[in-house]
Design a protein around this motif. Structure first.
Motif, PDB file in Angstrom:
ATOM      1  N   ARG A  15     -34.278 -58.668 -34.990  1.00 54.85           N
ATOM      2  CA  ARG A  15     -34.619 -59.975 -35.561  1.00 54.85           C
ATOM      3  C   ARG A  15     -35.179 -59.822 -36.966  1.00 54.85           C
ATOM      4  O   ARG A  15     -34.783 -60.546 -37.886  1.00 54.85           O
ATOM      5  CB  ARG A  15     -35.633 -60.701 -34.664  1.00 54.85           C
ATOM      6  N   GLN A  16     -36.105 -58.888 -37.148  1.00 54.60           N
ATOM      7  CA  GLN A  16     -36.704 -58.698 -38.458  1.00 54.60           C
ATOM      8  C   GLN A  16     -35.682 -58.168 -39.455  1.00 54.60           C
ATOM      9  O   GLN A  16     -35.689 -58.552 -40.631  1.00 54.60           O
ATOM     10  CB  GLN A  16     -37.902 -57.748 -38.367  1.00 54.60           C
ATOM     11  N   ARG A  17     -34.797 -57.287 -39.007  1.00 61.96           N
ATOM     12  CA  ARG A  17     -33.759 -56.770 -39.902  1.00 61.96           C
ATOM     13  C   ARG A  17     -32.816 -57.874 -40.338  1.00 61.96           C
ATOM     14  O   ARG A  17     -32.402 -57.948 -41.505  1.00 61.96           O
ATOM     15  CB  ARG A  17     -32.990 -55.637 -39.214  1.00 61.96           C
ATOM     16  N   SER A  20     -34.653 -59.939 -42.920  1.00 62.02           N
ATOM     17  CA  SER A  20     -34.779 -59.209 -44.178  1.00 62.02           C
ATOM     18  C   SER A  20     -33.466 -59.214 -44.958  1.00 62.02           C
ATOM     19  O   SER A  20     -33.447 -59.480 -46.168  1.00 62.02           O
ATOM     20  CB  SER A  20     -35.228 -57.768 -43.897  1.00 62.02           C
ATOM     21  N   GLU A  21     -32.362 -58.918 -44.277  1.00 58.33           N
ATOM     22  CA  GLU A  21     -31.072 -58.882 -44.956  1.00 58.33           C
ATOM     23  C   GLU A  21     -30.592 -60.279 -45.331  1.00 58.33           C
ATOM     24  O   GLU A  21     -29.955 -60.458 -46.371  1.00 58.33           O
ATOM     25  CB  GLU A  21     -30.038 -58.177 -44.079  1.00 58.33           C
ATOM     26  N   ALA A  22     -30.904 -61.258 -44.486  1.00 56.73           N
ATOM     27  CA  ALA A  22     -30.536 -62.634 -44.817  1.00 56.73           C
ATOM     28  C   ALA A  22     -31.232 -63.084 -46.099  1.00 56.73           C
ATOM     29  O   ALA A  22     -30.617 -63.737 -46.957  1.00 56.73           O
ATOM     30  CB  ALA A  22     -30.897 -63.564 -43.662  1.00 56.73           C
ATOM     31  N   LYS A  23     -32.502 -62.740 -46.241  1.00 56.40           N
ATOM     32  CA  LYS A  23     -33.228 -63.113 -47.455  1.00 56.40           C
ATOM     33  C   LYS A  23     -32.556 -62.523 -48.690  1.00 56.40           C
ATOM     34  O   LYS A  23     -32.331 -63.218 -49.687  1.00 56.40           O
ATOM     35  CB  LYS A  23     -34.685 -62.644 -47.380  1.00 56.40           C
ATOM     36  N   LYS A  24     -32.196 -61.247 -48.625  1.00 55.58           N
ATOM     37  CA  LYS A  24     -31.548 -60.606 -49.768  1.00 55.58           C
ATOM     38  C   LYS A  24     -30.226 -61.285 -50.113  1.00 55.58           C
ATOM     39  O   LYS A  24     -29.915 -61.507 -51.284  1.00 55.58           O
ATOM     40  CB  LYS A  24     -31.311 -59.127 -49.466  1.00 55.58           C
ATOM     41  N   SER A  35     -21.978 -65.164 -44.910  1.00 52.80           N
ATOM     42  CA  SER A  35     -21.512 -65.365 -43.540  1.00 52.80           C
ATOM     43  C   SER A  35     -22.425 -64.629 -42.560  1.00 52.80           C
ATOM     44  O   SER A  35     -23.140 -63.684 -42.922  1.00 52.80           O
ATOM     45  CB  SER A  35     -20.081 -64.859 -43.372  1.00 52.80           C
ATOM     46  N   THR A  36     -22.373 -65.059 -41.300  1.00 51.15           N
ATOM     47  CA  THR A  36     -23.179 -64.378 -40.287  1.00 51.15           C
ATOM     48  C   THR A  36     -22.704 -62.939 -40.095  1.00 51.15           C
ATOM     49  O   THR A  36     -23.524 -62.047 -39.845  1.00 51.15           O
ATOM     50  CB  THR A  36     -23.108 -65.134 -38.955  1.00 51.15           C
ATOM     51  N   ARG A  37     -21.403 -62.710 -40.202  1.00 54.79           N
ATOM     52  CA  ARG A  37     -20.893 -61.341 -40.072  1.00 54.79           C
ATOM     53  C   ARG A  37     -21.394 -60.457 -41.214  1.00 54.79           C
ATOM     54  O   ARG A  37     -21.707 -59.283 -41.004  1.00 54.79           O
ATOM     55  CB  ARG A  37     -19.359 -61.350 -40.036  1.00 54.79           C
ATOM     56  N   MET A  38     -21.489 -61.014 -42.403  1.00 52.65           N
ATOM     57  CA  MET A  38     -22.004 -60.266 -43.548  1.00 52.65           C
ATOM     58  C   MET A  38     -23.459 -59.869 -43.311  1.00 52.65           C
ATOM     59  O   MET A  38     -23.867 -58.725 -43.555  1.00 52.65           O
ATOM     60  CB  MET A  38     -21.884 -61.125 -44.808  1.00 52.65           C
ATOM     61  N   ILE A  39     -24.258 -60.815 -42.833  1.00 48.11           N
ATOM     62  CA  ILE A  39     -25.673 -60.533 -42.569  1.00 48.11           C
ATOM     63  C   ILE A  39     -25.817 -59.489 -41.480  1.00 48.11           C
ATOM     64  O   ILE A  39     -26.600 -58.531 -41.608  1.00 48.11           O
ATOM     65  CB  ILE A  39     -26.406 -61.832 -42.170  1.00 48.11           C
TER      66      ILE A  39
END
Length: 213
Positions: A15-17, A20-24, A35-39
């Motif tokens: 969840r935290q990862r 973190s990646e979504a924010k970036k 996209s969700t696959r990208m995240i």
């Protein structure tokens, strides 16, 4: 507490990862390009975990924004409760501390505010501003004037704009302009700038001798 049915195993920090990646990605790219696959790929987790934790991309975006802003909102509540100069300074320090590791975050917020008024991202951002920024600035630049805590002759509305500028502009300034002025906008510089801006507030705008006891 038992997990939800169907949760993939072995992903205790997923969840935290994902957050973190979504924010970036949301900072670097327009919302529609993420996209969700990208995240999930950047977070090195199964895309099903996005559905498990957040339902969809919109839920992930909303959770990311709310959890990023939660410490700022908490400090705002301290300001509203105490209304003293120390808490106001801590509010600005908290904002800089949260934004410094991801200095483009305010650009994401600015982009959202320029979307159509009926866009869900803009509506969410406007609600956050109403919940966090507006109550704090109302207190600082209207109520403090009423109790003599603004320097004589200080217009509360202009003081509000100065405060917003101190909070927002350092994160929106174009890199080319920083280069012209020989400024390296790294985390260390931003922490120092926060302290400088607190002094601008407390020594230039606020009349500490008039602070209500």
């Amino acid at each position: 507490m038992a997990g939800k049915a169907g949760r993939p195993s072995g992903e205790s920090d997923a969840r935290q990862r994902l957050l973190s990646e979504a924010k970036k990605l949301f900072v670097a790219l327009p919302y529609s390009k993420v996209s969700t696959r990208m995240i999930a790929a950047r977070a090195d987790v199964n895309v099903a975990l996005i559905r498990y934790y957040f339902e969809n991309k919109a839920g992930l975006y909303q959770t990311m924004m709310h959890e990023t802003m939660a410490p700022i909102e908490a400090q705002m509540k301290v300001v509203m409760d105490k209304g003293d100069f120390d808490s106001i300074g801590d509010f600005m320090r908290t904002y800089y501390r949260i934004m410094a590791p991801t200095p483009d975050m305010p650009k994401l917020m600015s982009r959202a505010m320029m979307l159509s008024p009926d866009d869900p991202q803009r509506q969410m951002m406007e609600q956050m501003v109403r919940n966090i920024a507006r109550p704090a600035t109302d207190m600082m630049f209207t109520k403090l004037q009423e109790n003599g805590s603004l320097n004589p002759g200080m217009d509360p509305e202009k003081a509000r704009m100065t405060f917003i500028s101190l909070m927002v502009f350092p994160f929106l300034i174009p890199p080319a302009m920083l280069e012209i002025h020989g400024i390296e906008m790294n985390e260390s510089y931003l922490y120092e700038l926060a302290e400088h801006n607190v002094k601008v507030l407390t020594q230039g705008i606020f009349n500490q001798k008039g602070e209500a006891q």
